[in-house]
Structure formats: C-alpha cells, structure tokens
Design a protein around this motif. Sequence first.
Motif, PDB file in Angstrom:
ATOM      1  N   ASN A   1       7.867  -2.824   1.009  1.00 14.92           N
ATOM      2  CA  ASN A   1       6.715  -2.546   1.384  1.00 14.92           C
ATOM      3  C   ASN A   1       6.294  -2.993   3.110  1.00 14.92           C
ATOM      4  N   GLU A   2       5.512  -2.363   3.706  1.00 19.45           N
ATOM      5  CA  GLU A   2       5.184  -2.566   5.026  1.00 19.45           C
ATOM      6  C   GLU A   2       3.930  -2.662   5.315  1.00 19.45           C
ATOM      7  N   ASN A   3       3.448  -3.714   5.962  1.00 19.83           N
ATOM      8  CA  ASN A   3       2.179  -3.839   6.523  1.00 19.83           C
ATOM      9  C   ASN A   3       2.209  -3.686   7.974  1.00 19.83           C
ATOM     10  N   TRP A   4       1.077  -2.536   8.521  1.00 22.03           N
ATOM     11  CA  TRP A   4       1.222  -2.175   9.858  1.00 22.03           C
ATOM     12  C   TRP A   4      -0.201  -2.374  10.391  1.00 22.03           C
ATOM     13  N   GLU A   5      -0.221  -2.841  11.699  1.00 24.33           N
ATOM     14  CA  GLU A   5      -1.591  -2.965  12.374  1.00 24.33           C
ATOM     15  C   GLU A   5      -1.375  -2.199  13.728  1.00 24.33           C
ATOM     16  N   PHE A   6      -2.539  -1.641  14.267  1.00 23.15           N
ATOM     17  CA  PHE A   6      -2.220  -0.698  15.395  1.00 23.15           C
ATOM     18  C   PHE A   6      -3.378  -0.991  16.156  1.00 23.15           C
ATOM     19  N   ASN A   7      -2.955  -1.042  17.712  1.00 22.28           N
ATOM     20  CA  ASN A   7      -4.102  -1.103  18.681  1.00 22.28           C
ATOM     21  C   ASN A   7      -5.081   0.064  18.749  1.00 22.28           C
ATOM     22  N   GLU A   8      -5.844   0.048  19.845  1.00 22.57           N
ATOM     23  CA  GLU A   8      -6.859   1.251  19.718  1.00 22.57           C
ATOM     24  C   GLU A   8      -6.187   2.281  20.495  1.00 22.57           C
ATOM     25  N   ASN A   9      -5.084   2.233  20.958  1.00 19.18           N
ATOM     26  CA  ASN A   9      -4.310   3.407  21.454  1.00 19.18           C
ATOM     27  C   ASN A   9      -3.310   3.878  20.329  1.00 19.18           C
ATOM     28  N   GLY A  10      -3.237   3.554  19.285  1.00 16.36           N
ATOM     29  CA  GLY A  10      -2.399   3.976  18.143  1.00 16.36           C
ATOM     30  C   GLY A  10      -1.128   3.471  18.194  1.00 16.36           C
ATOM     31  N   PHE A  11      -0.602   2.402  19.023  1.00 14.78           N
ATOM     32  CA  PHE A  11       0.599   1.804  19.090  1.00 14.78           C
ATOM     33  C   PHE A  11       0.637   0.699  17.874  1.00 14.78           C
ATOM     34  N   MET A  12       1.763   0.530  17.283  1.00 11.70           N
ATOM     35  CA  MET A  12       1.843  -0.421  16.344  1.00 11.70           C
ATOM     36  C   MET A  12       2.234  -1.699  16.826  1.00 11.70           C
ATOM     37  N   MET A  13       1.043  -2.728  16.794  1.00  7.16           N
ATOM     38  CA  MET A  13       1.407  -4.110  17.133  1.00  7.16           C
ATOM     39  C   MET A  13       2.052  -5.245  16.326  1.00  7.16           C
ATOM     40  N   ARG A  14       1.798  -4.939  14.933  1.00  6.29           N
ATOM     41  CA  ARG A  14       2.622  -5.811  13.841  1.00  6.29           C
ATOM     42  C   ARG A  14       3.300  -4.831  12.778  1.00  6.29           C
ATOM     43  N   ARG A  15       4.541  -5.265  12.464  1.00 11.45           N
ATOM     44  CA  ARG A  15       5.115  -4.622  11.398  1.00 11.45           C
ATOM     45  C   ARG A  15       5.518  -5.905  10.546  1.00 11.45           C
ATOM     46  N   PHE A  16       5.212  -5.941   9.252  1.00  7.32           N
ATOM     47  CA  PHE A  16       5.641  -6.922   8.296  1.00  7.32           C
ATOM     48  C   PHE A  16       6.306  -6.022   7.274  1.00  7.32           C
ATOM     49  N   ALA A  17       7.653  -6.385   7.036  1.00 10.45           N
ATOM     50  CA  ALA A  17       8.188  -5.714   5.900  1.00 10.45           C
ATOM     51  C   ALA A  17       8.785  -6.603   4.946  1.00 10.45           C
ATOM     52  N   SER A  18       8.873  -6.408   3.619  1.00  6.80           N
ATOM     53  CA  SER A  18       9.450  -6.888   2.678  1.00  6.80           C
ATOM     54  C   SER A  18      10.374  -5.880   1.795  1.00  6.80           C
ATOM     55  N   ILE A  19      11.577  -6.518   1.671  1.00  6.55           N
ATOM     56  CA  ILE A  19      12.663  -5.333   1.270  1.00  6.55           C
ATOM     57  C   ILE A  19      13.544  -5.928   0.280  1.00  6.55           C
ATOM     58  N   ASN A  20      13.771  -5.067  -0.723  1.00 10.98           N
ATOM     59  CA  ASN A  20      14.671  -5.608  -1.901  1.00 10.98           C
ATOM     60  C   ASN A  20      15.876  -4.295  -1.856  1.00 10.98           C
ATOM     61  N   ASP A  21      17.104  -4.898  -1.968  1.00  6.56           N
ATOM     62  CA  ASP A  21      18.333  -3.908  -1.861  1.00  6.56           C
ATOM     63  C   ASP A  21      18.950  -3.802  -3.278  1.00  6.56           C
ATOM     64  N   LEU A  22      19.233  -2.684  -3.594  1.00  2.60           N
ATOM     65  CA  LEU A  22      19.889  -2.264  -5.006  1.00  2.60           C
ATOM     66  C   LEU A  22      21.236  -1.620  -4.560  1.00  2.60           C
ATOM     67  N   PRO A  23      22.348  -2.104  -4.968  1.00  3.33           N
ATOM     68  CA  PRO A  23      23.460  -1.319  -4.827  1.00  3.33           C
ATOM     69  C   PRO A  23      23.446  -0.060  -6.066  1.00  3.33           C
ATOM     70  N   ILE A  24      24.026   0.821  -5.436  1.00  5.57           N
ATOM     71  CA  ILE A  24      23.902   2.043  -6.231  1.00  5.57           C
ATOM     72  C   ILE A  24      25.347   2.980  -6.224  1.00  5.57           C
ATOM     73  N   LYS A  25      25.652   3.606  -6.952  1.00  8.36           N
ATOM     74  CA  LYS A  25      26.905   4.630  -7.030  1.00  8.36           C
ATOM     75  C   LYS A  25      26.384   5.671  -6.285  1.00  8.36           C
ATOM     76  N   GLU A  26      27.303   6.303  -5.642  1.00  7.67           N
ATOM     77  CA  GLU A  26      27.087   7.332  -4.812  1.00  7.67           C
ATOM     78  C   GLU A  26      26.509   8.682  -5.841  1.00  7.67           C
ATOM     79  N   SER A  27      27.040   8.659  -6.994  1.00  2.00           N
ATOM     80  CA  SER A  27      26.343   9.463  -7.956  1.00  2.00           C
ATOM     81  C   SER A  27      24.850   9.328  -8.326  1.00  2.00           C
TER      82      SER A  27
END
Length: 155
Positions: free
Chosen positions: A106-132
């Motif tokens: 999940n990511e939470n984004w905050e933008f300034n009035e000109n549409g540029f992203m000021m903040r990006r906070f990411a929470s990430i979980n990794d899962l090993p998978i088989k190529e198949s």
Amino acid sequence: MEQKLPLPPFTKETAIQKIRMAEDAWNTRDPEKVSLVYTEDTIWRNRAEFPKGREQVKEFLQRKWAKELDYRLIKELWAFTANRIAVRFAYECHDDSGNWSRSFGNENWEFNENGFMMRRFASINDLPIKESDRKFFWPLGRRPDDHPGLSDFGF
C-alpha cells in the motif's frame, strides 16, 4: 510553474488517471523519468529506506531496478481525498539468480497544488513465488489496457 496533470483536488476519475500514469512510469524502470514526478524535497518511506529529495529517489530507484529484474507492476485505487491518494499495488520480479517474488503493498501519496508528489509512504510485503506462479506476463513496459488488474487476480 511546471505542472503534472491531473492536478488536485482529485475526483475518482482523476485519481485513477494519476495512478495509471504512475504505474506506467514505474514500468519503464527509468529512474530519471520516474523521479521527475516528485517534488525536489519529496519525502519517502520505502521498507527500511527513507529517501529525501529527488536525487535520493533517483538513486534509490537505480539500486532497486538493478536487482529487481523483469519488474512488472500493477497499481489500483484504494481511496482518495482532495490532494491525497491511497494505492494498492503488486509487482513481480526476479533476482540475478532467477528467484521470483511477488511484492504486495500500500502507498499513501500527497501532492502539491502543481500535481507533484510531495510524500510517498509505502508498506510492502514480499512473497517468494515459483516462476510458474507468475501472473504478470505482458512485455516489459506499459501494462496493456486489457490485462487484468489486482482485483481481477484477487490480490
């Protein structure tokens, strides 16, 4: 003053457009291009890294894509307000030994009035998978419009 459309305040449609533009940019795996949508003084949280500023973001992305090979990403709207967007995402990649993984987050984004992203906070979980077990098979680059999204996969 340069602007990155669409601008806040966001509607559901413009939030979805902003998310797809971010997904498309990240799927290029081009750190220079991706870094240009963030403010010069952007603040991030990404796992155990906390890049500050566009230059640190670019360096972070260079390291990321040097080790996350054949990277393919899907993003989806979770919620939005006037200048903030919450995003769900998943991506698949492999390391230089051929070990595949799927990362969810999940990511939470905050933008300034000109549409540029000021903040990006990411929470990430990794899962090993088989190529198949991979689900994201489009050619490297932009995800085709008819390719299933996260909800289609039940992610």
